[in-house]
Design an enzyme around this catalytic site. Structure first.
Site, PDB file in Angstrom:
ATOM      1  CG  HIS A  15      -1.985   1.029   1.180  1.00  8.37           C
ATOM      2  ND1 HIS A  15      -3.329   0.749   1.279  1.00  8.37           N
ATOM      3  CD2 HIS A  15      -1.915   2.370   1.035  1.00  8.37           C
ATOM      4  CE1 HIS A  15      -4.026   1.859   1.200  1.00  8.37           C
ATOM      5  NE2 HIS A  15      -3.189   2.871   1.051  1.00  8.37           N
ATOM      6  CG  HIS A  17      -1.569   6.415  -2.249  1.00 11.42           C
ATOM      7  ND1 HIS A  17      -2.791   6.455  -2.879  1.00 11.42           N
ATOM      8  CD2 HIS A  17      -1.778   5.751  -1.084  1.00 11.42           C
ATOM      9  CE1 HIS A  17      -3.697   5.863  -2.120  1.00 11.42           C
ATOM     10  NE2 HIS A  17      -3.111   5.422  -1.022  1.00 11.42           N
ATOM     11  CG  ASP A  19      -1.205  10.717  -6.044  1.00  9.74           C
ATOM     12  OD1 ASP A  19      -1.077   9.937  -5.075  1.00  9.74           O
ATOM     13  OD2 ASP A  19      -2.274  10.838  -6.672  1.00  9.74           O
ATOM     14  N   GLY A 168      -9.754   8.017  -1.321  1.00 11.55           N
ATOM     15  CA  GLY A 168     -10.423   9.315  -1.209  1.00 11.55           C
ATOM     16  C   GLY A 168     -11.263   9.466   0.045  1.00 11.55           C
ATOM     17  CG  HIS A 194      -7.832   3.677   0.706  1.00  9.46           C
ATOM     18  ND1 HIS A 194      -7.429   3.285  -0.541  1.00  9.46           N
ATOM     19  CD2 HIS A 194      -6.769   4.332   1.257  1.00  9.46           C
ATOM     20  CE1 HIS A 194      -6.178   3.676  -0.747  1.00  9.46           C
ATOM     21  NE2 HIS A 194      -5.752   4.315   0.325  1.00  9.46           N
ATOM     22  CD  GLU A 197      -7.230   6.201   5.646  1.00  7.11           C
ATOM     23  OE1 GLU A 197      -7.886   6.028   4.601  1.00  7.11           O
ATOM     24  OE2 GLU A 197      -6.116   6.768   5.659  1.00  7.11           O
ATOM     25  CG  ASP A 275      -1.252   5.736   3.012  1.00  6.74           C
ATOM     26  OD1 ASP A 275      -1.643   5.234   1.949  1.00  6.74           O
ATOM     27  OD2 ASP A 275      -1.991   6.418   3.756  1.00  6.74           O
TER      28      ASP A 275
END
Ligand SMILES: [Zn+2]
Length: 343
Positions: A15, A17, A19, A168, A194, A197, A275
């Site tokens: 996991h 990202h 960006d 998101g 996701h 969370e 993350d």
């Protein structure tokens, strides 16, 4: 256990990202190339504080990097640099995710963006010996129409990607996106979502029962539903937990209150992830260092969570065996070092 030793241990990661992992200087470079103003101090616009108000506050910290990530060149360079950061942590393999419809403001197609990231990962594989699988993300707060740019891209590029995600603002239920996830599932693309969370365990249940998820991003609040927790244990549904990020987004108050150690002891299929390498100023070595300090984890827990991650990678069984063999080979090499084996 020292960070230098944790760094040497072989790793995989589920996991992460793209960006949220743009180096600050890369953001500066690609903002300037587009003639955009560079806010200062730039680091404060790229790195989230140790404590954000909530997940949405954390997500807003990605905007500046996203402004920079609006060309295939920026995507390719970021992907390449991330493989180097992974190699610095002795990764064998990682699954990296992003939503390419966030990178098309300058008129590129999502296909051009995907191709650019794949070029960056491939060059990184050649130069740093780390393999990356791509997970494409849709976002809860986007319309299904805008997300379908990514789901159609995923189906068209089935052989170039490994999985599909919903990320998101978790205030938005996932059921709105159900038709997309039905198509992704029908195309045989594995799904991770996701959930639990920034919202309660009902989002996790929805991910499993409505959106075909076979892995869960975070799942921090799972324990609020003991029945669901029993099911997650019985079915060994893996949680992709990201301790530092989970504290930053206020999914849990502090490292000490993070449920990862309780979950591991209860038999949940826990994995450890970052993350992000920039928005969360961490790496996988740092995540394990925190767990060693907070919960007294040792080789046993690190190996267990890493083997759980390998068992749940979105790869073929042949590839999984290859990664596991490489993991064991590198692990044994570290264990044979005189300082550890006591020779
Ligand atoms: Zn995430």
């Amino acid at each position: 256990m020292e960070a230098t030793l944790i760094r040497k241990l072989p790793k995989v990661e589920l996991h992460l990202h793209l960006d949220t992992s743009v180096p600050v200087e890369t953001t500066r470079k690609f903002l300037a190339l587009q003639g955009k103003p560079v806010p200062e101090p730039l680091e404060d616009f790229c790195v989230a504080p140790a404590k954000c108000i909530n997940l949405v506050d954390y997500l807003n910290r990605i905007d500046t990097a996203l402004d920079a990530l609006q060309s295939p060149e920026a995507i390719e360079e970021t992907a390449y640099l991330l493989t180097k950061a992974l190699a610095d942590n002795n990764h064998i393999y990682a699954e990296v995710r992003y939503a390419p419809n966030l990178n098309i403001r300058n008129g590129n197609s999502v296909q051009e963006i995907l191709d650019a990231s794949l070029r960056g990962f491939e060059q990184g594989r050649k130069d740093f010996c780390v393999e990356v699988g791509t997970i494409l993300c849709t976002l809860r707060h986007f319309t299904p129409e805008f997300n379908s740019l990514v789901s159609e891209l995923a189906i068209k590029n089935r052989d170039k990607i490994v999985g599909f995600d919903l990320a998101g603002d978790e205030n938005q239920p996932g059921i709105i996106q159900k038709a997309l996830f039905d198509k992704i599932h029908a195309a045989g693309i594995p799904v991770t979502i996701h959930a639990a969370e920034a919202w309660g365990p009902e989002r996790l249940k929805e991910a499993l029962d409505v959106l075909h998820a076979v892995r869960i991003g975070h799942g921090v609040r799972l324990e609020e539903d003991p029945e669901l927790m029993k099911r997650v244990i019985a079915e060994q549904i893996p949680l992709e937990m990201c301790p530092t990020s989970n504290v930053q987004t206020n999914a849990t108050h502090s490292f000490a209150t993070h449920p990862i150690n309780r979950y591991l002891k209860a038999g949940v299929a826990v994995t450890v992830n970052t993350d992000a390498y920039t928005t969360t100023p961490s790496d996988l070595t740092g995540e394990y260092e925190v767990l060693v300090k907070t919960f007294d984890w040792g080789f046993k827990e690190i190996r267990q969570t890493q083997e759980t991650a390998i068992r749940n990678l979105f790869v073929s069984e042949g590839k999984r065996k290859e990664i596991l063999a490489e993991f064991q080979r590198r692990w044994n090499n570290v264990m044979e070092e005189p300082v550890i084996s006591g020779i």
